[in-house]
Design an enzyme around this catalytic site. Structure first.
Site, mmCIF file in Angstrom:
data_model
loop_
_atom_site.group_PDB
_atom_site.id
_atom_site.type_symbol
_atom_site.label_atom_id
_atom_site.label_comp_id
_atom_site.label_asym_id
_atom_site.label_seq_id
_atom_site.Cartn_x
_atom_site.Cartn_y
_atom_site.Cartn_z
ATOM 1 N N GLY A 220 12.341 7.818 3.726
ATOM 2 C CA GLY A 220 11.004 7.225 3.779
ATOM 3 C C GLY A 220 10.101 8.097 4.608
ATOM 4 O O GLY A 220 10.581 8.942 5.371
ATOM 5 N N GLY B 237 0.827 -1.199 0.000
ATOM 6 C CA GLY B 237 0.000 0.000 0.000
ATOM 7 C C GLY B 237 0.859 1.246 0.000
ATOM 8 O O GLY B 237 0.376 2.371 -0.051
ATOM 9 N N ASN C 82 7.166 10.308 -4.960
ATOM 10 C CA ASN C 82 5.836 10.515 -5.532
ATOM 11 C C ASN C 82 4.990 11.199 -4.467
ATOM 12 O O ASN C 82 4.548 10.564 -3.513
ATOM 13 C CB ASN C 82 5.214 9.169 -5.940
ATOM 14 C CG ASN C 82 3.819 9.336 -6.529
ATOM 15 O OD1 ASN C 82 3.076 10.250 -6.169
ATOM 16 N ND2 ASN C 82 3.455 8.446 -7.432
ATOM 17 N N GLU D 29 6.623 5.759 8.204
ATOM 18 C CA GLU D 29 6.640 5.614 9.658
ATOM 19 C C GLU D 29 6.776 6.959 10.352
ATOM 20 O O GLU D 29 6.232 7.171 11.433
ATOM 21 C CB GLU D 29 7.756 4.647 10.066
ATOM 22 C CG GLU D 29 7.492 3.262 9.479
ATOM 23 C CD GLU D 29 8.313 2.149 10.084
ATOM 24 O OE1 GLU D 29 9.422 2.438 10.578
ATOM 25 O OE2 GLU D 29 7.854 0.997 10.048
#
Lengths: 210, 741, 316
Positions: B698, B478, B627, B701
């Site tokens: 990232g 996801g 993105n 999280e």
């Protein structure tokens, strides 16, 4: 921590034999009351799924959801909980959204069932499907078919004047608003947390179809 | 490709495809129900038998007797797998408790049998006919009690304890102090797709279509559990219906489907029943956290201490709740401590931002409490204590204490957020602001999460029609992996995204970083980058161009004044390149981290103390955003989960029996649509050349870190009631909120 | 789920007789609660009689200006019915605060009254529960009971009734119409329909085996501000911690029933004369004899405060 606290419990959790047995009273476990395994009862049912007549012979225990997923291989309707607690199995039956996991297939003789596959396919998506893509109204995608089926039905429910928990005046015709959409969509859980985007997708479609 | 010097300009910097808010490339499949998840692979195994799991009904002890006779004779039953007939089984490296229990029972709902039948209905009915008696043993199920016997345990490979300066003296001397204990409950991943597997044996080879985040780990663990060579196991997880850490490892569905298929001599499919899942699988452990902050009157922190206790089964791991406290704020004197108690509850393990998710729930409320004591704005307090070097160096694998962050825009996040949210309108005096009936308040928190990277490989093909095909065992749970990997390949090869096909989640493909720890996006795209560099060389060579001077754009390959369509290079046959990215010491030289700030406004009903979140904003600084659309979704999803932790999520332990009583989706409440308002996310402009050639980190999280604390702080600002025991349900507010007529 | 045979009832009488004939037969209508429980083998019928075709799906005005609601009227349709919205707003409000849109499309009026508790010990067949397995004990009494009853409970059971609709029906003085296997019909005042647990928590209503609910009737509307306020841990799709169904007249008099506090919708008529004196006065009388546990003690102040909110809303 000591092992002196040993006790015995049966699979039904009621039979107590052990030395320092806990408080539960002794009773025959239900499973041991002599009912063996009854053979399945097979029944015929005919459904109109996504416009196509489908005749099935099913164990009466088969839910509409398992009939779709395991027998008709329409796996777009998801099994998230199998207990009506998540909404991933939402399909539209005779114009109304329901949880396909909490209804028996045999109870729907002659019913018209629309699943996510029947709303649209890649290349010819339903406006709601396209809006979910555009607004990123999903992540893992598992709750998505249920969300979309629900969303399509929700707009019809508002049009039909069905009130909701957040409708200000319960006697007035409900309007499309973000609060109305959020309340009405609450039976569809999205653990990825795409709610904010889903509401934007539905709002766009509602505006377009209004 | 070895990545050991900071990236310079590379083809990704063109940002023609990468960095664009592209729709998910697998989106049309997901919205039309044509994306097939593990249990749905009728295309590969249309004749699978059905397995249904029987779980233990005590928390600790052993099976006294197991009578399978009635179940075996039930209609349609093919076989029943138990520990007695399964043959010797090992245990995976990533599992703490055994996935098939018996005779010993380690936790409630540990799998004891798999009933395999012709139909799902038959398997389920027969499973209820398995008769088991138990010999129970007393266990420890209460963290508060077990805390006293807890032991130091390392976190994430770092020592359990860290010390800088002299905390005790500095804290004692601090004119302003906070000393508070916070508790967070056990949390369930509650991903929408249950753990599910179809297993089929092809001779001595095992194929599993399963729902898993880490293909290679799980391939190895399955082989180890079954005692077969890893090469004989194939895993496929082309779509994964959510994981959040719960699918980092193989679970009972995978092992039991494999054993069931072996015993039944035909493919078997197993989905863990939802009411079984919560006690059968893993969860985020409950924590008890004590935070002490000492500050000068100007808000300068002089002493920080954070101690955390959590529990797990023997051999398990602690929650690393203190982690961000080693990173976030400067203070000369500091200590952290991590203690692990042995509990006989189901297995504790990773869940989205393990450690930081719980840790911020304590630290960032303590900071709010300190700000109030100081009479200082909570945003300013955090800015005052910013640092550009790791303040708690001793904790980081023995590296020098003055290690710099490669990028640290915490202050910018805080300021941008305050500005965009209208923070200046907040009344610092709690319980003063009304909107109609509602008591309204604002809260904020800082957010910290590491940005680890790890080895990742990919294969890239240029087929004879000019289509670029990427293959890697990376999963998309996801997170948007399909799309960002496609964007990476498109950018590298100079083709539109539509000319790229992405194949993921199969152990036939090169081993990737997998999805976990917020490392997936940066690492897996870097692996694709590396493979594309090789493919570019092959293309140039094929066309007779100088690879050093060749550019790829608009479907054309150019070198000097020569050019050719990309497809031409493969006209005579497909070109294939494979490579992996390996990360050198840059993550030792620099601390790679992501930062953010959360702002939340809540309303509290003065009569009933019901809390409603009215607005949420996150500002993130997390390297290059590959993105923005998918990244934003990651963040709003994490904010939603954080809202759940703040307000409702609570696996309730029956401490007499030793299990989570609310083991379904009706009783373990997670946020629904009506709980979540419109959410805003701002990404600060950031590229980090030291993390990877993609210059990315990232966000999946980072997004959950601090959200719950921001909600808690907003509730305090609205109501004047400080609750330190999560979730902040209305019963905990009510007593301290006198009814004002 | 055990195998079961299935038939579609042709007449109400047939249905009633068919169930009465075998102790292991059950009616099925919406099925949203029954099938949930059958999957867990908490309900274990061997025969299901589908009553959906019996035509009890109409809402009609009664001679005295009240409303006769067919047993099979779906929750959605009942909530959306023009007269219900106009004259019995508390019922419409209660309905739309329950479950989800999908479930309300299936769930029926009769089935909603017959919903079983959401006590987690009832829902886990490995745990003792006198309601599920008489004599096995109550897991909740000494266990986790934050959601449980604060009044009218017993040593055998402290479960609550989960329905929202039933609370509104109680405040509206509804009557449950039934048909017995012998063809006799009866009207059961809603106050007498649900039971307190006592020593027999497995008996939740006063229906006889095979007795079929055919309709629920409402007396003529009594006007007033009709409010249903449900308090829960999340904003929607959750069972009540406490709910209040109230009808408040312009002079401050009125009626009130509470949900989420007892084994049945909780209404103490003797408390209602205190309505004009405020929530505290009403709650003190309505909850006389209440016995809360440490975990659910908050429900008593919450009930009072929720009523205070309702009264404030009625005044506004």
């Amino acid at each position: 921590m000591s092992a002196a606290h040993e006790f015995e419990v049966s699979r039904r959790g009621v039979l107590v034999v052990g030395a320092s047995a806990a408080a539960a009273a002794a009773a025959a476990p239900a499973a041991a009351q002599g009912q063996g395994a009854e053979p399945p009862v097979i029944a015929k049912v005919s459904l109109e799924v996504n416009g196509k007549r489908r005749a099935l012979e099913l164990d009466t225990r088969t839910t509409l959801l398992d009939a779709l997923r395991e027998h008709l291989h329409l796996t777009g309707s998801k099994k998230g909980c199998d207990h009506g607690q998540c909404g991933a199995c939402t399909v539209i039956v005779d114009g109304r959204r329901i949880n396909a996991c909490l209804t028996l297939a045999v109870m729907h003789e002659g019913a018209k069932v629309t699943t996510i596959e029947g709303l649209g396919q890649p290349g010819a998506l339903h406006p709601m499907q396209a809006a979910f893509v555009k607004h990123d109204g999903f992540q893992c995608g598992y709750c998505t078919p249920g969300q979309i089926c629900s969303a399509v039905a929700v707009l019809n429910e508002i049009k039909a004047g069905v009130p909701s928990h957040v409708s200000g005046d319960i006697t007035a015709a409900p309007q499309v608003s973000v609060d109305e959409l959020r309340e009405r969509m609450s039976g569809n859980i999205c653990r990825c947390g795409a709610y904010s985007n889903i509401v934007e997708a539905i709002t766009e479609v509602a505006g377009r179809t209004a | 490709m070895k990545f050991d010097t900071p990236a310079t300009t590379n083809p990704i910097d063109k940002l023609k495809v990468v960095g664009q808010p592209t729709d998910r490339i697998e989106g049309p499949l997901k919205v039309s129900g044509t994306a097939a998840y593990a249990y749905e692979r009728h295309d590969v195994e249309p004749k699978a038998a059905y397995g249904y799991v029987v779980g233990a009904e005590i928390a600790k002890g052993r099976v006294g007797s197991m009578d399978l006779s009635r179940a075996k004779s039930a209609p349609g039953v093919i076989t029943i797998v138990t520990a007695q007939n399964a043959g010797p089984l090992g245990k995976g490296n990533y599992n703490t408790a055994k996935l098939l229990g018996g005779p010993q029972i380690d936790h409630y709902h540990q799998a004891l049998a798999l009933v395999v039948a012709e139909t799902f209905e038959q398997a389920r009915a027969a499973a209820h006919l398995v008769e088991i008696t138990y010999v129970g043993e007393a266990g420890e199920f209460d963290l508060a009690k077990a805390k006293d016997g807890s032991k130091p345990k390392p976190i994430n490979g770092s020592p359990p304890d860290s010390k800088v300066g002299d905390f005790a003296s500095a804290f004692a001397a601090a004119p302003v102090q906070v000393d508070a204990t916070y508790t967070t409950p056990d949390h369930a991943h509650a991903m929408m797709e249950p753990h599910a597997t179809i297993a089929a044996w092809r001779g001595d080879e095992l194929v599993l279509w399963t729902s898993n985040q880490m293909i290679d780990w799980s391939r190895g663990d399955l082989a180890k559990t079954l005692g077969i060579p890893k090469e004989k196991v194939r895993l496929n997880s082309q779509f994964v219906g959510g994981g959040f850490g719960g699918k980092l490892f193989i679970r009972a569905d995978a092992v039991l489907a494999a054993l069931g298929a072996r015993a039944a001599r035909r493919p078997v499919k197993v989905a863990l029943q939802r009411p079984l899942m919560i006690n059968n699988t893993t969860h985020r452990p409950a924590t008890i956290q004590r935070v002490r902050l000492g500050a000068a009157r100007d808000g300068t922190l002089t002493a920080i201490a954070h101690e955390s206790w959590s529990g797990d089964l023997p051999g398990g791991k602690p929650d690393s709740a203190v982690h961000q406290t080693r990173m976030l704020y400067a203070a000369a004197n500091r200590m952290t401590a991590t203690r692990l108690a042995v509990l006989d509850l189901p297995e504790s393990n990773a869940m989205r931002a393990p450690g930081e998710a719980t840790g911020h729930m304590a630290l960032e409320v303590a900071m709010d409490e300190l700000a109030e004591k100081l009479g200082m704005d909570p945003v300013e307090l955090r800015i005052r204590n910013d640092t550009q070097v790791v303040p708690d160096g001793a904790s980081e694998q023995g590296s020098a204490p003055k290690r710099p962050f490669s990028q640290r825009q915490l202050v910018e996040c805080l300021r941008t957020g305050a500005d965009r949210f209208g923070w200046s309108a907040r009344n610092p005096r709690p319980g003063q602001t009304r909107d109609g009936q509602w008591l309204v308040g604002m809260g904020m928190a800082a957010a910290y999460r590491g940005a680890p990277t790890t080895k990742s490989a990919a294969r890239v093909r240029l087929d004879t029609t000019g289509v670029v095909i990427v293959e890697t065992d990376m999963t998309d749970i996801g997170t948007g992996s399909y799309t960002i990997i496609g964007q990476t390949a498109a950018e590298m090869m100079g083709v539109p995204l539509a000319s790229v096909r992405v194949r993921l989640g199969d152990s036939l493909f090169p081993v990737s970083a997998g999805s976990g720890g917020q490392w997936g996006a940066a690492s897996s795209t870097a692996g694709v980058f590396a493979a594309c560099v090789k493919l570019r060389e092959a293309v140039a060579q094929k066309l007779g161009f100088d690879p050093e001077k060749t550019t790829f754009a608009d479907g054309q390959v150019r070198s000097g004044n020569r050019s050719a369509p990309l497809a031409q290079a493969a006209r005579a046959g497909e070109l294939v390149a494979e490579d992996q990215i390996e990360f050198g010491d840059l993550s030792k030289t620099y601390q790679h981290s992501t930062f953010g700030a959360h702002y939340v406004e809540v309303g509290v009903d003065p009569f009933t103390a019901e809390v409603r979140i009215r607005r949420m904003l996150a500002v993130c600084a997390a390297g290059r955003i590959l993105n923005p659309k998918a990244a934003r979704s990651q963040v709003i999803g994490a904010m939603t989960m954080g809202a759940g932790s703040a307000l409702m999520e609570d696996l309730i332990v029956d401490k007499r029996v030793g299990f989570f009583i609310n083991h379904d989706l009706a009783s373990y409440e997670v946020p629904v649509h009506a709980d979540i308002p419109h959410q805003e996310v701002i990404f600060l402009d950031e590229t980090d050349p030291t993390t990877s050639p993609m210059k990315a980190k990232g966000v999946g999280e980072l997004g959950i870190c601090g959200v719950s604390a921001a909600v808690a702080n907003a509730i305090y600002n609205a109501s004047g009631v400080r609750v330190r025991d999560y979730p902040i349900t209305l019963d905990k507010l009510l007593a301290s909120m006198p009814l004002r007529a | 789920m055990r195998a079961f045979s299935y038939e579609r009832a042709r007449t109400p009488q047939d249905a009633s007789i068919a169930v009465a004939r075998t102790p292991e037969a059950k009616f099925i209508a919406g099925g949203t609660n029954l099938l949930d429980l059958m999957k867990l083998e908490i309900e274990r019928p061997r025969h299901l009689i589908d009553v959906n075709g019996l035509g009890f799906d109409k809402i009609e005005t009664t001679q005295d200006g009240g409303l006769r609601i067919g047993a099979l009227v779906r929750n959605t349709d009942l909530a959306a019915h023009e007269r219900v919205r106009r004259d019995y707003g508390v019922l419409s409000r209660a309905l739309v605060s329950g479950a989800s849109g999908q479930l309300r499309n299936k769930a029926t009026t009769a089935g909603n009254l017959l919903q079983r508790t959401r006590c987690p010990y009832f829902y886990d067949p490995a745990q003792p529960c006198n309601k599920r397995e008489p004599g096995s004990g109550c897991g909740a009494l000494q266990g986790i009971n934050r959601q449980h009853a604060v009044i009218g409970a017993s040593q055998a059971c402290i479960a609550t009734h989960p329905s929202d609709m039933a609370v509104a029906m109680r405040v509206l003085d509804a009557t449950v119409e039934t048909l017995a296997p012998d063809g006799k019909t009866r009207s059961i005042p809603i106050a007498d329909f649900h039971r307190l647990p006592g020593d027999t928590p497995h008996l939740e209503t006063n229906l006889a085996h095979g007795e079929l609910i055919t309709a629920v009737t409402l007396p003529r509307p009594i006007g007033g501000a009709q409010i249903y306020r449900k308090v829960r841990d999340r904003a929607s799709y959750a069972f009540a911690l406490v709910s209040v169904a109230a009808i408040v007249q312009p002079d401050g008099s009125g009626r009130v029933a509470f949900g989420g506090v007892a084994h049945k919708p909780w209404r103490v008529e003797a408390a209602e004369p205190a309505m004009s004196r405020g929530a505290k006065a009403v709650s003190e009388r309505a909850f006389t004899g209440a016995k809360a546990t440490e975990q659910n003690a908050f429900k008593l102040p919450l009930a009072e405060r929720t009523l205070a909110a309702v009264l404030a809303e009625a005044r506004a």
